[in-house]
Design an enzyme around this catalytic site. Structure first.
Site, PDB file in Angstrom:
ATOM      1  N   TYR A  17       0.601  -1.209  -0.248  1.00  0.00           N
ATOM      2  CA  TYR A  17      -0.105  -0.049  -0.028  1.00  0.00           C
ATOM      3  C   TYR A  17       1.027   1.249  -0.090  1.00  0.00           C
ATOM      4  O   TYR A  17       0.496   2.117  -0.029  1.00  0.00           O
ATOM      5  CB  TYR A  17      -0.553  -0.224   1.652  1.00  0.00           C
ATOM      6  CG  TYR A  17      -2.408  -0.966   1.428  1.00  0.00           C
ATOM      7  CD1 TYR A  17      -2.100  -2.451   0.939  1.00  0.00           C
ATOM      8  CD2 TYR A  17      -3.778  -0.858   1.143  1.00  0.00           C
ATOM      9  CE1 TYR A  17      -3.562  -3.069   0.922  1.00  0.00           C
ATOM     10  CE2 TYR A  17      -4.868  -1.144   0.790  1.00  0.00           C
ATOM     11  CZ  TYR A  17      -4.571  -2.459   1.018  1.00  0.00           C
ATOM     12  OH  TYR A  17      -5.378  -3.093   0.600  1.00  0.00           O
ATOM     13  N   LYS A  75       4.053 -15.177   4.056  1.00  0.00           N
ATOM     14  CA  LYS A  75       3.774 -15.308   2.485  1.00  0.00           C
ATOM     15  C   LYS A  75       5.282 -15.447   2.240  1.00  0.00           C
ATOM     16  O   LYS A  75       5.615 -15.046   1.169  1.00  0.00           O
ATOM     17  CB  LYS A  75       2.757 -15.186   1.744  1.00  0.00           C
ATOM     18  CG  LYS A  75       3.065 -15.990  -0.317  1.00  0.00           C
ATOM     19  CD  LYS A  75       1.242 -17.138   0.400  1.00  0.00           C
ATOM     20  CE  LYS A  75       2.405 -17.531  -0.599  1.00  0.00           C
ATOM     21  NZ  LYS A  75       2.203 -18.965  -0.864  1.00  0.00           N
ATOM     22  N   ASP A  98      -2.015 -18.540   2.213  1.00  0.00           N
ATOM     23  CA  ASP A  98      -3.212 -19.401   1.460  1.00  0.00           C
ATOM     24  C   ASP A  98      -4.128 -20.388   2.439  1.00  0.00           C
ATOM     25  O   ASP A  98      -5.283 -20.984   2.585  1.00  0.00           O
ATOM     26  CB  ASP A  98      -2.421 -20.011   0.040  1.00  0.00           C
ATOM     27  CG  ASP A  98      -1.326 -20.169   0.685  1.00  0.00           C
ATOM     28  OD1 ASP A  98      -1.032 -20.395   2.115  1.00  0.00           O
ATOM     29  OD2 ASP A  98      -0.488 -20.983  -0.787  1.00  0.00           O
ATOM     30  N   ASP A 102      -6.537  -6.924   4.165  1.00  0.00           N
ATOM     31  CA  ASP A 102      -7.973  -6.739   3.844  1.00  0.00           C
ATOM     32  C   ASP A 102      -8.579  -7.995   3.093  1.00  0.00           C
ATOM     33  O   ASP A 102      -9.721  -7.820   3.493  1.00  0.00           O
ATOM     34  CB  ASP A 102      -7.524  -5.498   2.281  1.00  0.00           C
ATOM     35  CG  ASP A 102      -8.202  -5.297   1.391  1.00  0.00           C
ATOM     36  OD1 ASP A 102      -9.280  -5.336   1.805  1.00  0.00           O
ATOM     37  OD2 ASP A 102      -8.138  -5.670   0.098  1.00  0.00           O
ATOM     38  N   ASP A 120     -12.255  -9.278   4.619  1.00  0.00           N
ATOM     39  CA  ASP A 120     -13.434  -9.415   4.062  1.00  0.00           C
ATOM     40  C   ASP A 120     -14.236 -11.195   4.575  1.00  0.00           C
ATOM     41  O   ASP A 120     -15.659 -11.697   4.153  1.00  0.00           O
ATOM     42  CB  ASP A 120     -13.410 -10.004   2.042  1.00  0.00           C
ATOM     43  CG  ASP A 120     -13.627  -8.233   1.764  1.00  0.00           C
ATOM     44  OD1 ASP A 120     -13.784  -7.498   2.330  1.00  0.00           O
ATOM     45  OD2 ASP A 120     -14.659  -8.053   0.960  1.00  0.00           O
TER      46      ASP A 120
HETATM   47  C1  IPM Z   1     -10.666  -1.791   2.381  1.00  0.00           C
HETATM   48  C2  IPM Z   1     -10.586  -1.141   1.931  1.00  0.00           C
HETATM   49  C3  IPM Z   1      -9.612  -0.627   1.185  1.00  0.00           C
HETATM   50  C4  IPM Z   1      -8.374  -1.554   1.146  1.00  0.00           C
HETATM   51  C5  IPM Z   1      -9.795  -0.119  -0.662  1.00  0.00           C
HETATM   52  C6  IPM Z   1     -10.143   1.094  -1.366  1.00  0.00           C
HETATM   53  C7  IPM Z   1      -7.877   0.841  -0.781  1.00  0.00           C
HETATM   54  O1  IPM Z   1     -11.103  -2.680   0.658  1.00  0.00           O
HETATM   55  O2  IPM Z   1     -10.324  -0.783   3.708  1.00  0.00           O
HETATM   56  O3  IPM Z   1     -11.110  -2.662   3.258  1.00  0.00           O
HETATM   57  O4  IPM Z   1      -7.397  -1.586   0.671  1.00  0.00           O
HETATM   58  O5  IPM Z   1      -7.487  -1.362   2.463  1.00  0.00           O
HETATM   59 MN    MN Z   2     -10.846  -4.192   1.887  1.00  0.00          MN
END
Ligand code: IPM
Ligand code: MN
Ligand code: NAD
Length: 375
Positions: free
Chosen positions: A137, A212, A245, A269, A273
């Site tokens: 990032y 990784k 992974d 990130d 999710d």
């Molecule tokens: C998150 C989002 C952001 C990230 C994006 C929008 C830059 O996916 O906050 O999880 O990757 O951190």
């Molecule tokens: Mn995200």
């Protein structure tokens, strides 16, 4: 009566829909628990950018810095090239205020089914501690039409100001792209200590690092070594290093086996999710960008343009972000009241659940219902 000033950046798509419900629930908690919020609202996002060309002015950053915390919906819209708003607003805020921890708790609710089968009575209660300023990032990279690169770069962070030059040549003439990641000892140290201290606070004896090093040895081999070094400060907590992974595989099979998960930025990130999905949906995943200056609370999910304007957005993630924010500013009773209201609401009538969870309630109805449960 305590007064707080909170920066509110609703943003794009469902960002404004879910943050309105979070505000509603915080207001209800304030009435019950004796605090008042002055919301300082900012218009930044796609509509503002398309109209004015402005992304996030420095004057706004100065003003936001004076607030007690910030609540953000989501940014990003199909009308704007990917990255312009995400990097220009969200990542700029994280880096400017040196919010080096992205804390993303993932807890299952008794009344919300997990998409993989959990043994009876087993629940998910894990938390991603994501390093939030480094890794891939850094924003250092370039695209080249002829495969040659020679471009100065600068990456300003709270810990340092990285200056350099990206110079490379593929020799042959073809378009190519380069982007580099970075990790530093102080960057790894602060997030690792945070993760181990959190494990201690949670009464756990293990931290799992998503790594990784087998494929990306410079970055993640360094990460493993540095993390092992810090882990020695915590003799009662084991450091388990797992390839990311394999971690994703195990998370889907045995999600309840995880407590504190320490991640570099990009893996954090992705893993967050996945964990949101395992607890029932992205509309449940809350998070905080925490630092020593202004901290910012935002859901794990994005602006979901596919459902924006339909009422299908589940605002629970944003509401739980508000609970994290209240806890952060010292209103722990208000925070607990919001969490309890969410749990009671989710345990209620199935048809009144959010659309994401198979019910009929649109975002506003969910917000109204949760607000009614505040006590
Ligand atoms: C998150 C989002 C952001 C990230 C994006 C929008 C830059 O996916 O906050 O999880 O990757 O951190
Ligand atoms: Mn995200
Ligand atoms: P997303 O998280 O917006 O959506 C992924 C899927 O989950 C979609 O199908 C969406 O409908 C669903 N979803 C997300 N939140 C939901 C909710 N609260 N209730 C019900 N369903 C929900 O991810 P994406 O589609 O990759 O990104 C859309 C935009 O958001 C992009 O511009 C992206 O860059 C941006 N984004 C912003 C943030 C942020 O501001 N923090 C985070 C992630 C993505």
């Amino acid at each position: 009566m305590k007064n707080y000033s909170i920066a509110l950046l609703p943003g794009d798509g469902i960002g404004s829909e879910v943050s309105a419900e979070a505000v509603k629930v915080v207001e209800a908690a304030g009435k019950c628990h004796g605090f008042k919020i002055e919301w300082v609202e900012y218009p930044f996002g796609a509509a503002h950018y398309n109209k004015t060309g402005e992304i996030l002015p420095a004057s706004a950053l100065d003003e936001m810095g004076k607030c007690d915390a910030m609540l953000l919906g989501a940014v990003g819209d199909p009308s704007v090239k990917p990255g312009v708003l995400e990097r220009g607003i969200l990542l700029t805020l994280r880096f400017h205020f040196d919010q080096y921890i992205n804390l993303r708790p993932a807890r299952s609710f008794e009344s919300v089914p997990c998409p993989v089968s959990l043994k009876d009575g087993v629940t998910i209660d894990s938390v991603v501690v994501r390093e939030n300023t480094e890794d891939f990032y850094m924003g250092i990279g370039a695209v080249s039409e002829d495969g040659s690169f020679n471009k100065p770069f600068e990456a300003k962070r709270g810990l340092y100001n990285l200056l350099g030059n990206l110079e490379a040549d593929f020799g042959d003439r073809f378009p190519a792209a380069l982007q580099i990641g970075a990790l530093t000892r102080p960057g790894i140290e602060r997030v690792t200590r945070y993760a181990f201290d959190l494990a201690k606070k949670r009464g756990e004896n293990k931290v799992t690092l998503a790594s990784k090093a087998n494929a990306v040895p410079f970055l993640y081999g360094f990460l493993d070594d540095e993390t092992k070094r810090i882990a020695k400060e915590y003799p009662n907590i084991e450091l388990k290093i797992q390839n990311v992974d394999a971690m994703c595989y195990q998370l889907a099979r045995t999600p309840a086996a995880y407590g504190v998960i320490l991640c570099p930025n990009l893996f954090g990130d992705i893993v967050s999710d996945l964990l949101s999905a395992l607890t029932g949906g992205l509309g449940l995943g809350a998070g905080g960008n925490i630092g020593d200056k202004l901290s910012m609370f935002e859901p794990v999910h994005g602006s979901a343009p596919d459902i924006a304007g339909t009422g299908k957005a589940n605002p629970i993630a944003a509401i739980l972000c508000a609970a994290m924010m209240l806890d952060h500013i010292g209103e722990s009773a208000g925070a607990k009241a919001v969490e309890a209201a969410v749990s009671s609401y989710l345990a209620g009538d199935a048809s009144e659940k959010p659309i994401e969870l198979g019910g009929n309630a649109n975002a506003q109805t969910v917000g109204d219902s949760v607000a009614r449960y505040i006590s």
